[in-house]
Scaffold this active site. Structure first.
Site, PDB file in Angstrom:
ATOM      1  N   ASP A 110       0.841  -0.983   0.297  1.00 39.80           N
ATOM      2  CA  ASP A 110       0.181  -0.219  -0.239  1.00 39.80           C
ATOM      3  C   ASP A 110       0.942   1.445  -0.418  1.00 39.80           C
ATOM      4  OD1 ASP A 110      -2.588   1.385   0.081  1.00 39.80           O
ATOM      5  OD2 ASP A 110      -2.422   1.258   2.008  1.00 39.80           O
ATOM      6  N   GLU A 181     -10.871   4.006   3.132  1.00 42.01           N
ATOM      7  CA  GLU A 181      -9.539   4.605   2.414  1.00 42.01           C
ATOM      8  C   GLU A 181      -9.842   4.278   1.163  1.00 42.01           C
ATOM      9  OE1 GLU A 181      -5.558   3.633   3.881  1.00 42.01           O
ATOM     10  OE2 GLU A 181      -5.848   5.410   5.255  1.00 42.01           O
ATOM     11  N   GLU A 183      -9.122   3.260  -2.993  1.00 39.37           N
ATOM     12  CA  GLU A 183      -8.005   3.958  -3.492  1.00 39.37           C
ATOM     13  C   GLU A 183      -8.102   2.859  -4.387  1.00 39.37           C
ATOM     14  OE1 GLU A 183      -4.839   2.023  -1.325  1.00 39.37           O
ATOM     15  OE2 GLU A 183      -5.488   2.961   0.946  1.00 39.37           O
ATOM     16  N   ASP A 215      -9.583   0.290   2.086  1.00 43.57           N
ATOM     17  CA  ASP A 215      -8.326  -0.126   2.473  1.00 43.57           C
ATOM     18  C   ASP A 215      -8.847   0.509   4.657  1.00 43.57           C
ATOM     19  OD1 ASP A 215      -6.002  -1.612   2.910  1.00 43.57           O
ATOM     20  OD2 ASP A 215      -5.100   0.538   3.608  1.00 43.57           O
ATOM     21  N   ARG A 219      -8.378   4.269  13.164  1.00 39.44           N
ATOM     22  CA  ARG A 219      -7.169   5.231  13.066  1.00 39.44           C
ATOM     23  C   ARG A 219      -6.839   5.923  14.955  1.00 39.44           C
ATOM     24  NH1 ARG A 219      -5.642   6.140   7.971  1.00 39.44           N
ATOM     25  NH2 ARG A 219      -8.045   6.788   7.178  1.00 39.44           N
ATOM     26  N   GLN A 222      -4.199   2.374  15.064  1.00 40.78           N
ATOM     27  CA  GLN A 222      -2.718   2.714  14.165  1.00 40.78           C
ATOM     28  C   GLN A 222      -2.344   3.875  15.134  1.00 40.78           C
ATOM     29  OE1 GLN A 222      -4.461   4.929  10.839  1.00 40.78           O
ATOM     30  NE2 GLN A 222      -2.613   5.502   9.676  1.00 40.78           N
ATOM     31  N   TYR A 226       1.841   3.014  15.126  1.00 38.79           N
ATOM     32  CA  TYR A 226       2.775   3.481  14.048  1.00 38.79           C
ATOM     33  C   TYR A 226       3.918   3.362  14.367  1.00 38.79           C
ATOM     34  CZ  TYR A 226       2.222   8.088  13.271  1.00 38.79           C
ATOM     35  OH  TYR A 226       2.393   9.386  12.989  1.00 38.79           O
ATOM     36  N   LYS A 235      -4.535  -1.354  10.567  1.00 35.52           N
ATOM     37  CA  LYS A 235      -4.999  -1.960   9.118  1.00 35.52           C
ATOM     38  C   LYS A 235      -5.006  -3.285   8.002  1.00 35.52           C
ATOM     39  CE  LYS A 235      -3.784   2.727   7.536  1.00 35.52           C
ATOM     40  NZ  LYS A 235      -4.276   3.335   6.910  1.00 35.52           N
TER      41      LYS A 235
HETATM   42 CA    CA Z   1      -3.987   3.042   3.002  1.00 34.90          CA
END
Ligand code: CA
Length: 395
Positions: A110, A181, A183, A215, A219, A222, A226, A235
């Site tokens: 990704d 997300e 994409e 995706d 949050r 994450q 992260y 994710k």
């Molecule tokens: Ca993504």
């Protein structure tokens, strides 16, 4: 001239001809092509074992000369009235089939190719630092995702649980900031050898086509996990893809020049052929269209992403999926995720059913759709990917 009747509301035209895998009436899964509101059953029509398969992978591995020949034949079959009697027995109403994950996902990568998205995430997650990471304009930043949790459109999305920050402490529980997300995903057909980078110019020889990708992202999980290695459990729980893979050859009318880049990119990322795609996404949340992300606003092109992910000698395999990262346009109304749309929950969205939303609630449904310029000034539909949030299992 065209014998196959198509309506304005049909999901696909006679040009896009995307490939998928379907079952009908308890049959074995096999390869089909979508046209109008029909699925063309390729295995009996072509009499070819390549299509009597539960995934597109054997066809993907056959390489571009085969992809081009099959597409040329299909274009003739669905337009030339002389083929009507041959084709008609193999048209199945799309409403009668169940669609499966179209290809076996080998690896999943990704990227982070939208400048607007990268800047907004920088402002929200790292307010004391420059919005764009130092390397962002030099290379398409990406990470390796989880191939085994790529699911086909319609698969329920179970709300993930994990650790997150709660004031000064840390707590475990179902994500409170579940997001999407929007994409563009690219599907590799022809593999490359270990140690042999794929140049930008070889993109069309290796990549078969495009899918729409949602995706899903937690949050709160994450944001806590992260640093410094990037996304992990926030994710990896699910990534949805559209069931129909649109061949690159069907996107020829959508190709546009990429945006200017400064500083100039390294030689291995220089793109002579324009591979920006004028694809318009639409994000629908419980029946309300909440944004329209423009794919042409991406800074990095899919050909550059492939060149970058192989420049160190890493190989790609048939069935590899790599995605653009969230597509967010620079203008209002173009956000590809709810983190940006609601500015991390500070600005709720009003839906037409009366509800207000910041992040996803259990039972919410999000559908991404996309269209692109087609032949003769037409607008072609590129399918949709949908998912409904299911509650976390009880502890
Ligand atoms: Ca993504």
């Amino acid at each position: 001239m065209n014998w196959l009747p198509l309506g304005d509301e049909d999901p696909f035209d006679r040009w896009t001809l995307p490939y998928g895998v379907f079952v009908v009436g308890g049959s074995a899964p096999r390869v089909g092509v979508a046209v109008g509101s029909w699925v063309l059953d390729l295995a009996p029509l072509a009499g070819d074992e390549l299509f009597a398969q539960p995934s597109l992978n054997p066809f993907l591995a056959a390489g571009r000369p085969v992809w081009d020949a099959v597409r040329a034949r299909l274009l003739s079959l669905v337009t030339d009235p002389r083929h009507r009697e041959l084709v008609e027995p193999h048209l199945i109403p799309a409403a009668d089939v169940e669609l499966r994950l179209p290809f076996e996902v080998a690896d999943y990568v990704d990227f982070y190719a939208s400048q607007t998205h990268a800047e907004n995430v920088g402002r929200l997650f790292r307010p004391d630092n420059p919005a764009l990471p130092a390397a962002w304009r030099h290379l398409p930043i990406g990470y390796h995702g989880r191939a085994g949790t790529v699911v086909v459109s319609g698969t329920p999305i179970v709300r993930p649980s994990g650790l997150r920050r709660a004031g000064d402490s840390v707590e475990f529980g179902p994500s409170l900031r579940l997001d999407i997300e929007a994409e563009a995903g690219f599907v590799v057909g022809t593999p490359s050898a270990l140690g042999a980078p794929v140049p930008v110019g070889a993109f069309e020889d290796h990549v078969f086509g495009m899918v729409l990708v949602n995706d899903w992202s937690a949050r709160d999980i994450q944001a806590f996990e992260y640093v410094p290695l990037g996304p992990f459990l926030g994710k990896s729980f699910a990534t949805s893809v559209s069931p129909w893979v649109v061949p690159l050859a069907a996107l020829s009318h959508a190709r546009v020049e990429p945006p200017p880049r400064s500083p100039a990119v390294a030689d291995y990322l220089r793109d002579e052929e324009p591979w920006a795609l004028d694809v318009s996404f639409e994000v629908e949340w419980n029946g309300t269209v909440v944004s329209r992300p423009p794919q042409r606003s991406l800074y990095w092109m899919p050909a550059q992403m492939l060149a970058h992910l192989t420049v160190n000698g890493a190989s790609v395999r048939t069935g590899d999926l790599y995605a653009s990262g969230t597509i967010s346009g620079p203008r209002p109304g173009g956000s590809g995720c709810f983190l940006e749309l609601t500015w991390n929950g500070a600005e709720p969205v009003q839906l037409t059913d009366g509800a207000r939303r910041t992040f996803l609630e259990d039972g919410d449904t999000v559908t991404l759709r996309a269209t692109a310029p087609g032949p003769a000034g037409s607008r072609q539909r590129l399918g949709e990917v949908t998912g409904t949030v299911a509650p976390s299992p009880s502890p």
